[in-house]
Design a protein around this motif. Structure first.
Motif, PDB file in Angstrom:
ATOM      1  N   VAL A   1      -3.495   6.766  -1.947  1.00 52.44           N
ATOM      2  CA  VAL A   1      -2.747   6.180  -0.835  1.00 52.44           C
ATOM      3  C   VAL A   1      -2.287   7.274   0.123  1.00 52.44           C
ATOM      4  CG1 VAL A   1      -0.665   4.906  -0.206  1.00 52.44           C
ATOM      5  CG2 VAL A   1      -2.037   4.147  -2.133  1.00 52.44           C
TER       6      VAL A   1
ATOM      7  N   ILE B   1      -7.093  -1.195  -1.625  1.00 49.59           N
ATOM      8  CA  ILE B   1      -6.332  -0.135  -0.963  1.00 49.59           C
ATOM      9  C   ILE B   1      -6.970   0.220   0.374  1.00 49.59           C
ATOM     10  CG2 ILE B   1      -5.635   2.292  -1.104  1.00 49.59           C
ATOM     11  CD1 ILE B   1      -5.223   1.886  -4.089  1.00 49.59           C
TER      12      ILE B   1
ATOM     13  N   TYR C   1       1.376  -1.482   0.280  1.00 48.40           N
ATOM     14  CA  TYR C   1       0.946  -0.132   0.634  1.00 48.40           C
ATOM     15  C   TYR C   1       2.130   0.833   0.590  1.00 48.40           C
ATOM     16  CZ  TYR C   1      -1.827   3.389   3.166  1.00 48.40           C
ATOM     17  OH  TYR C   1      -2.512   4.516   3.534  1.00 48.40           O
TER      18      TYR C   1
END
Length: 217
Positions: free
Chosen positions: A205, A132, A93
């Motif tokens: 993100v 994600i 991440y």
């Protein structure tokens, strides 16, 4: 046109496996190898790879720091694909947030690795919305839906960003919003510019990291 690839992993066996996969393709070439992120800046400057396959966890300089360094110091950095053992690796991440175009699992099939390299080399991003979302759920900061207000996204751009986070393509977004594909491309470009994101993956993100998009909705 041959796509040049740099392999970065502290395990020689992993590098050997990746080299065999990449070298077997006529349009791909391994330009060099590194066993730690500390070696990456020098090798990238000298070899000018198009794509870096970057191990996310390394003992000295990890893939996050190496990726961030490339993105912040080079005018035209290579595309970075981080490689990890675990799909829920929190390091992934952070690497995506730092500018990596996507990630691969070390157990990925050879054809998946080759396709990923070609995809990012062509200027596209490896967006896995479900993965994600799971990563974001582990990191949820609860910043609230207006966390990207300073970016100045219009209402339409916010809609587009939410649909990007859901994994929709430009064509699918166009159908959903009853817009032309070129109009959607313009909105996507505006979103990337306002967020300071290099590609769709980083934009998504950032949307999760800020709380603008939440894992549950």
């Amino acid at each position: 046109m041959t796509v040049g690839v740099l392999l970065v992993d502290d395990e020689q066996l992993i590098r050997a496996g990746l080299r065999a996969i990449i070298a077997s393709e006529p349009d791909l070439a391994v330009l060099g190898e590194a066993s730690d992120g500390a070696e990456v800046p020098g090798l990238v400057s000298r070899l000018r790879p198009d794509v870096v396959l970057m191990d996310v966890r390394m003992p000295s300089v990890d893939g996050i720091r190496a990726t961030a360094h490339l993105m912040s110091t080079m005018d035209t950095p290579p595309k970075v694909i981080v490689v990890t053992t675990f799909e829920n690796d929190d390091y992934v991440y952070d690497a995506l947030l730092a500018g990596a175009s996507g990630f691969l699992l070390k157990r990925a099939r050879p054809e998946e690795i080759v396709a990923a390299v070609r995809t990012v080399a062509a200027g596209e991003s490896l967006l896995f919305p479900a993965a994600i979302r799971r990563l974001a759920e582990q990191r949820s900061r609860g910043a609230g839906g207006d966390a990207l207000a300073k970016a100045g996204l219009t209402e339409r751009e916010q809609e587009v960003l939410r649909l990007m986070a859901a994994g929709l393509s430009n064509v699918e977004i166009a159908g959903k919003l009853f817009l032309g594909v070129q109009t959607v491309k313009t909105h996507v470009g505006n979103v990337l510019g306002k967020l300071g994101a290099r590609d769709r993956t980083q934009a998504v993100v950032k949307a999760y990291d800020s709380g603008f998009v939440t894992p549950t909705g």
